[in-house]
Design a protein around this motif. Structure first.
Motif, PDB file in Angstrom:
ATOM      1  N   LYS A 223       0.859  -1.177   0.000  1.00  0.00           N
ATOM      2  CA  LYS A 223       0.000   0.000   0.000  1.00  0.00           C
ATOM      3  C   LYS A 223       0.897   1.229   0.000  1.00  0.00           C
ATOM      4  CE  LYS A 223      -3.876  -2.272   2.308  1.00  0.00           C
ATOM      5  NZ  LYS A 223      -4.869  -2.219   3.416  1.00  0.00           N
ATOM      6  N   ASN A 224       0.530   2.208  -0.813  1.00  0.00           N
ATOM      7  CA  ASN A 224       1.344   3.416  -0.982  1.00  0.00           C
ATOM      8  C   ASN A 224       0.520   4.628  -0.574  1.00  0.00           C
ATOM      9  OD1 ASN A 224       3.783   2.269  -2.614  1.00  0.00           O
ATOM     10  ND2 ASN A 224       1.978   1.454  -3.658  1.00  0.00           N
ATOM     11  N   TYR A 225       0.929   5.273   0.499  1.00  0.00           N
ATOM     12  CA  TYR A 225       0.191   6.419   1.031  1.00  0.00           C
ATOM     13  C   TYR A 225       0.925   7.702   0.665  1.00  0.00           C
ATOM     14  CZ  TYR A 225      -2.077   2.853   3.912  1.00  0.00           C
ATOM     15  OH  TYR A 225      -2.761   1.739   4.353  1.00  0.00           O
ATOM     16  N   LEU A 226       0.286   8.532  -0.146  1.00  0.00           N
ATOM     17  CA  LEU A 226       0.879   9.799  -0.543  1.00  0.00           C
ATOM     18  C   LEU A 226       0.706  10.822   0.575  1.00  0.00           C
ATOM     19  CD1 LEU A 226      -0.412   9.962  -4.229  1.00  0.00           C
ATOM     20  CD2 LEU A 226       1.779   9.078  -3.396  1.00  0.00           C
ATOM     21  N   LEU A 227       1.773  11.496   0.926  1.00  0.00           N
ATOM     22  CA  LEU A 227       1.755  12.492   2.003  1.00  0.00           C
ATOM     23  C   LEU A 227       1.596  13.892   1.421  1.00  0.00           C
ATOM     24  CD1 LEU A 227       4.702  11.064   4.141  1.00  0.00           C
ATOM     25  CD2 LEU A 227       2.247  10.654   4.429  1.00  0.00           C
TER      26      LEU A 227
ATOM     27  N   CYS B  97       6.023   9.710   0.049  1.00  0.00           N
ATOM     28  CA  CYS B  97       5.131   8.553   0.083  1.00  0.00           C
ATOM     29  C   CYS B  97       5.582   7.589   1.163  1.00  0.00           C
ATOM     30  CB  CYS B  97       5.139   7.856  -1.284  1.00  0.00           C
ATOM     31  SG  CYS B  97       4.168   6.341  -1.339  1.00  0.00           S
ATOM     32  N   VAL B  98       4.636   6.961   1.827  1.00  0.00           N
ATOM     33  CA  VAL B  98       4.926   5.852   2.737  1.00  0.00           C
ATOM     34  C   VAL B  98       4.482   4.571   2.041  1.00  0.00           C
ATOM     35  CG1 VAL B  98       4.418   4.761   4.951  1.00  0.00           C
ATOM     36  CG2 VAL B  98       4.661   7.250   4.821  1.00  0.00           C
ATOM     37  N   THR B  99       5.416   3.686   1.785  1.00  0.00           N
ATOM     38  CA  THR B  99       5.126   2.407   1.158  1.00  0.00           C
ATOM     39  C   THR B  99       5.224   1.307   2.194  1.00  0.00           C
ATOM     40  OG1 THR B  99       5.931   3.104  -1.019  1.00  0.00           O
ATOM     41  CG2 THR B  99       5.867   0.739  -0.590  1.00  0.00           C
TER      42      THR B  99
ATOM     43  N   GLY C 146       4.122   0.024  11.066  1.00  0.00           N
ATOM     44  CA  GLY C 146       4.928   1.232  10.979  1.00  0.00           C
ATOM     45  C   GLY C 146       4.384   2.454  10.288  1.00  0.00           C
ATOM     46  N   PHE C 147       3.111   2.443   9.828  1.00  0.00           N
ATOM     47  CA  PHE C 147       2.661   3.590   9.040  1.00  0.00           C
ATOM     48  C   PHE C 147       2.813   4.919   9.775  1.00  0.00           C
ATOM     49  CE2 PHE C 147      -0.524   6.773   8.091  1.00  0.00           C
ATOM     50  CZ  PHE C 147      -0.167   7.076   6.791  1.00  0.00           C
ATOM     51  N   THR C 148       2.242   5.014  10.989  1.00  0.00           N
ATOM     52  CA  THR C 148       2.232   6.302  11.696  1.00  0.00           C
ATOM     53  C   THR C 148       3.647   6.798  11.940  1.00  0.00           C
ATOM     54  OG1 THR C 148       0.157   5.706  12.787  1.00  0.00           O
ATOM     55  CG2 THR C 148       1.406   7.513  13.745  1.00  0.00           C
ATOM     56  N   GLY C 149       4.510   5.909  12.420  1.00  0.00           N
ATOM     57  CA  GLY C 149       5.878   6.319  12.722  1.00  0.00           C
ATOM     58  C   GLY C 149       6.651   6.751  11.500  1.00  0.00           C
ATOM     59  N   ILE C 150       6.529   6.001  10.411  1.00  0.00           N
ATOM     60  CA  ILE C 150       7.252   6.358   9.190  1.00  0.00           C
ATOM     61  C   ILE C 150       6.741   7.692   8.656  1.00  0.00           C
ATOM     62  CG2 ILE C 150       7.683   5.684   6.798  1.00  0.00           C
ATOM     63  CD1 ILE C 150       7.546   2.742   7.793  1.00  0.00           C
TER      64      ILE C 150
ATOM     65  N   ASN D 271       9.489  -2.675   6.575  1.00  0.00           N
ATOM     66  CA  ASN D 271       8.875  -1.439   6.084  1.00  0.00           C
ATOM     67  C   ASN D 271       9.731  -0.217   6.368  1.00  0.00           C
ATOM     68  OD1 ASN D 271       6.593  -2.555   4.891  1.00  0.00           O
ATOM     69  ND2 ASN D 271       5.457  -2.597   6.816  1.00  0.00           N
ATOM     70  N   ILE D 272      10.417  -0.208   7.491  1.00  0.00           N
ATOM     71  CA  ILE D 272      11.320   0.907   7.790  1.00  0.00           C
ATOM     72  C   ILE D 272      12.395   1.010   6.705  1.00  0.00           C
ATOM     73  CG2 ILE D 272      13.120   1.687   9.384  1.00  0.00           C
ATOM     74  CD1 ILE D 272      11.338   0.592  11.673  1.00  0.00           C
ATOM     75  N   HIS D 273      12.985  -0.136   6.349  1.00  0.00           N
ATOM     76  CA  HIS D 273      14.010  -0.141   5.309  1.00  0.00           C
ATOM     77  C   HIS D 273      13.415   0.164   3.938  1.00  0.00           C
ATOM     78  CE1 HIS D 273      16.270  -2.236   8.493  1.00  0.00           C
ATOM     79  NE2 HIS D 273      17.348  -1.804   7.868  1.00  0.00           N
ATOM     80  N   LEU D 274      12.207  -0.299   3.698  1.00  0.00           N
ATOM     81  CA  LEU D 274      11.533  -0.063   2.419  1.00  0.00           C
ATOM     82  C   LEU D 274      11.368   1.431   2.150  1.00  0.00           C
ATOM     83  CD1 LEU D 274      10.125  -1.672   0.105  1.00  0.00           C
ATOM     84  CD2 LEU D 274       8.011  -1.481   1.416  1.00  0.00           C
ATOM     85  N   ASN D 275      11.271   2.213   3.228  1.00  0.00           N
ATOM     86  CA  ASN D 275      11.064   3.660   3.101  1.00  0.00           C
ATOM     87  C   ASN D 275      12.354   4.459   3.235  1.00  0.00           C
ATOM     88  OD1 ASN D 275       7.967   4.436   2.977  1.00  0.00           O
ATOM     89  ND2 ASN D 275       8.167   2.572   4.199  1.00  0.00           N
TER      90      ASN D 275
END
Length: 336
Positions: free
Chosen positions: A106-110, A115-117, A165-169, A196-200
């Motif tokens: 899932k890719n969340y545009l900020l 983006c948070v992936t 990790g969404f909120t933190g990233i 996910n941390i590394h993915l971002n």
């Protein structure tokens, strides 16, 4: 002040890339546009903003989600007098060839354009936990944080129940904290969180484990930590083990859905309060979806019982974030 209304294409893009429920996509407006001007170019633009978007190609939502989306898009196309659009059918044919997977992206545009992936489970419950998916309260808390960056800037933030990790990233990408401590207790969740941390594009500079035998928190290979992942079991962690964390801000999203968890959370906050020594008490913000009013009232009653004051944080505007604000999501500020 709210910004300009995003275009129809952009609203499709945002919600599709984040794999938001298909019913939340602006289908009625698309139908109105197609009735007014049955032109295949609009559908082609939406196709390239969603399924064929570079982020989707690299980090695709689930096969089932993309298949259902394309099927609906084709229905809208076939209901108009627009010229045939072979690209739609070719794309669906490609998706139909793919095998289903237990993982998706899932890719969340900020609002910043970043983006948070996230790599997430395709099942709401997987591995005996609900922590492998992103819940609405996490979106809500990240949206509020993006509108209030001063709460986090240049400060040490501890997140309880970080999940994947969404909120933190999102906070690390938008609010410039000095140190961010992700924490959870489920091993599967912690592995997915680390991925996910590394993915971002972030590096975990310190990993902390707390052992039930009573040893102090041990930080390995860590001199100047900026990003920390901590294994925290609220029931077994001790005040002594929490002394090394010393957060300025404590946050949590969707961690009060069960009466037993409420009591464990309050116990954890009490331990944090007792472990702060002479430091100022951290600011605490808890976001949650009110699924059962009785559970919500129990939380308030238990907080009152132990003398933790609380207040409701007013809902933020949609302009602070790019996803729907659910009316049943609330943020409480707690004073420990």
């Amino acid at each position: 002040m709210a910004g300009p209304e995003p275009t129809l294409r952009l609203r499709f893009q945002r919600r599709f890339l984040a794999a938001r429920p298909l019913c939340s996509l602006p289908w009625p407006e698309l139908e109105q546009n197609l009735r007014a001007a049955p032109d295949s170019s609009l559908l082609q633009d939406i196709l390239h903003q969603t399924i064929l978007h570079p982020l989707c190609v690299k980090y695709p939502p689930s096969t089932k989600y993309r298949r259902c989306f394309l099927t609906e898009l084709i229905k809208k196309h076939e209901s108009t007098a627009a010229e045939p659009l072979d690209e739609l059918y070719d794309t669906l044919a490609d998706v139909l060839k793919e095998e289903e997977s237990t993982q998706c992206y899932k890719n969340y545009l900020l609002p910043t354009g970043d983006c948070v992936t996230l790599s997430e489970s395709t099942a709401m419950i997987s591995g005996g936990t609900t922590g492998l998916v992103t819940w609405d309260a996490a979106l809500h808390l990240a949206g509020w944080a993006g509108g209030n960056p001063k709460v986090f800037r240049a400060r040490t933030v501890l997140e309880l129940g970080s999940g994947i990790g969404f909120t933190g990233i999102a906070i690390c990408k938008t609010c410039q904290p000095k140190t961010y401590i992700f924490s959870d207790c489920h091993h599967c969740v912690l592995r997915q969180l680390d991925e996910n941390i590394h993915l971002n594009g972030f590096q975990v500079t310190c990993c902390i484990q707390t052992e039930p035998q009573g040893q102090e928190v041990e930080a390995k290979n860590c001199q100047n930590p900026e990003l920390i992942v901590a294994e925290l079991d609220w029931g077994s962690v001790t005040e002594k083990q929490l002394v090394g964390l010393q957060p300025d801000v404590v946050i949590a999203a969707d961690v009060v859905y069960d009466p037993e968890i409420i009591l464990a959370l309050i116990g954890m906050l009490q331990k944090l309060s007792s472990s702060r020594a002479d430091r100022k008490a951290p600011e605490v913000f808890i976001a949650f979806t009110i699924r059962n009013p009785d559970t919500y009232h129990l939380l308030q009653a238990e907080l009152d019982k132990v003398g933790i004051r609380w207040q409701i944080i007013p809902a933020h505007s949609n302009s602070n974030f790019l996803y729907d604000v659910q009316p049943n999501v609330t943020i409480l500020q707690l004073f420990i």
